[in-house]
Design an enzyme around this catalytic site. Structure first.
Site, PDB file in Angstrom:
ATOM      1  N   ALA A  35       0.841  -1.202   0.000  1.00  0.00           N
ATOM      2  CA  ALA A  35       0.000   0.000   0.000  1.00  0.00           C
ATOM      3  C   ALA A  35       0.877   1.253   0.000  1.00  0.00           C
ATOM      4  CB  ALA A  35      -0.893   0.006   1.237  1.00  0.00           C
ATOM      5  N   ASP A  36       0.361   2.344  -0.573  1.00  0.00           N
ATOM      6  CA  ASP A  36       1.011   3.636  -0.352  1.00  0.00           C
ATOM      7  C   ASP A  36       0.233   4.357   0.757  1.00  0.00           C
ATOM      8  OD1 ASP A  36      -1.228   4.895  -1.489  1.00  0.00           O
ATOM      9  OD2 ASP A  36      -0.257   5.201  -3.423  1.00  0.00           O
ATOM     10  N   SER A  37       0.733   5.514   1.178  1.00  0.00           N
ATOM     11  CA  SER A  37       0.120   6.163   2.342  1.00  0.00           C
ATOM     12  C   SER A  37      -1.343   6.537   2.077  1.00  0.00           C
ATOM     13  CB  SER A  37       0.930   7.389   2.763  1.00  0.00           C
ATOM     14  OG  SER A  37       1.095   8.247   1.666  1.00  0.00           O
ATOM     15  N   LEU A  38      -1.634   6.878   0.830  1.00  0.00           N
ATOM     16  CA  LEU A  38      -3.015   7.234   0.513  1.00  0.00           C
ATOM     17  C   LEU A  38      -3.927   5.995   0.547  1.00  0.00           C
ATOM     18  CD1 LEU A  38      -4.465   9.864  -0.087  1.00  0.00           C
ATOM     19  CD2 LEU A  38      -4.160   9.432  -2.516  1.00  0.00           C
ATOM     20  N   ASP A  39      -3.360   4.826   0.200  1.00  0.00           N
ATOM     21  CA  ASP A  39      -4.148   3.594   0.313  1.00  0.00           C
ATOM     22  C   ASP A  39      -4.597   3.380   1.754  1.00  0.00           C
ATOM     23  OD1 ASP A  39      -4.114   2.561  -2.351  1.00  0.00           O
ATOM     24  OD2 ASP A  39      -2.029   1.953  -2.078  1.00  0.00           O
TER      25      ASP A  39
END
Lengths: 77, 245
Positions: A35-39
């Site tokens: 995941a990225d931080s926005l995920d």
């Protein structure tokens, strides 16, 4: 496995497009599940809707793994 | 080109000259429009002029609780907010050395803080939809500065930089965040200028005339369109060449 854990797992699998067996207790959304931080923000949004709860921003920051999410939601729901 | 059929747009400051033309242009491109502003009468008149797909959503942007409610009201009225145009703004001009804390804060609150809160309020829906357009109406003075407008210029520069930061964060979700920086535009505000003042200003504008609100609206339509999907974090200067940035 509890009903909550199943529902959380379903959301994580769908949102991050990962294999179900990768979503284990200690699996970090970012480090292990890609995941990225926005995920992580979007996952929290999805949990809120699925369980009809409100997750405050300071609590959301501490939800970093599948286990964290299940624990928080179990206590809140 | 630039067909916005089925999209829902929220426009702040729709009771003003530029905001009303932005709303008209969005509406004529097929969008539903939520018309926000402090003065209800001009909003009602504009909604009556537009007919279907227009919704009056009064809001005082200096009241932060009302600001937090506005995106919810817009979603309740239209179903979603796909396009947010932060156009509302106030001025309280004074020389920097004489500018009171209140003059500073009230301009920052309405122009910058309300913009931030509205962006936040529409972001969840845009992220889920994997589509969104935010257009912040900044100003030429946000890039150049202007004597007597330290508060206004700071707020307008802040809109640009905040928008760029947000643009970074949400670009992967199909959401673009851009700014438009108008120069001198014919509005009620500029109508008050004397001929001498206008002459002085126009001497600095290569186009030799003031811009019109519909020339700002046209820029909004472009940035709101599907065709502008690869344009994000940009500032579109619409100023007749007054500052070529």
């Amino acid at each position: 496995m509890s009903d909550i854990a199943d529902r959380v797992k379903k959301i994580v699998v769908e949102h991050l497009g990962v294999e179900e067996d990768k979503v284990v207790e200690g699996a970090s959304f970012i480090d292990d599940l890609g995941a990225d931080s926005l995920d992580t923000v979007e996952l929290v949004m999805a949990f809120e809707e699925e369980f009809g709860i409100e997750i405050p921003d300071d609590a959301a920051e501490n939800i970093q793994s599948f286990g964290d999410a299940v624990k928080f939601i179990s206590e809140a729901a | 080109m630039f067909d916005l059929t089925g999209k829902c747009a929220l426009v702040t400051g729709a009771s003003g000259g530029i905001g009303a033309d932005i709303a008209r242009a969005l509406h004529s491109a097929g969008a539903s429009v939520g018309l926000s502003g402090t003065r209800v009468e001009p909003l009602e008149a504009l909604a009556a002029e537009l007919g279907e797909r227009a919704f009056v959503l009064p809001c005082n942007l200096s009241d932060m609780e009302a600001v937090a409610e506005l995106p919810k009201q817009a979603i309740a009225a239209m179903g979603s907010v796909d396009i947010l145009v932060n156009n509302a703004g106030i001025t309280r001009d004074n020389l920097f050395m004489r500018m009171s804390d209140d003059e500073w804060q009230s301009v920052l609150d309405v122009n910058l803080t309300a913009t931030m809160k509205l962006c936040k309020g529409v972001m969840r829906g845009m992220m889920k939809a994997r589509w969104g357009r935010i257009v912040n109406i900044s100003s030429i003075v946000g890039a150049t500065g202007n004597p007597g407008q330290a508060n206004y210029a700071a707020s307008k520069a802040g809109m640009i930089a905040m928008g760029k930061s947000l643009a970074y964060e949400v670009a992967s979700r199909g959401i673009t965040v851009n700014a438009i920086a108008p120069g001198f535009i014919e509005t009620a505000m500029t109508d008050k200028l004397t001929e001498d003042q206008k002459g002085g200003i126009l001497a600095q504008v290569p186009a030799g005339r003031m811009g019109t609100p519909n020339e700002i609206a046209a820029a909004v339509i472009y940035l709101a369109s599907a065709e502008a999907s690869y344009v994000t974090g940009a500032t579109l200067h619409v100023n007749g060449g007054m500052a070529m940035l």
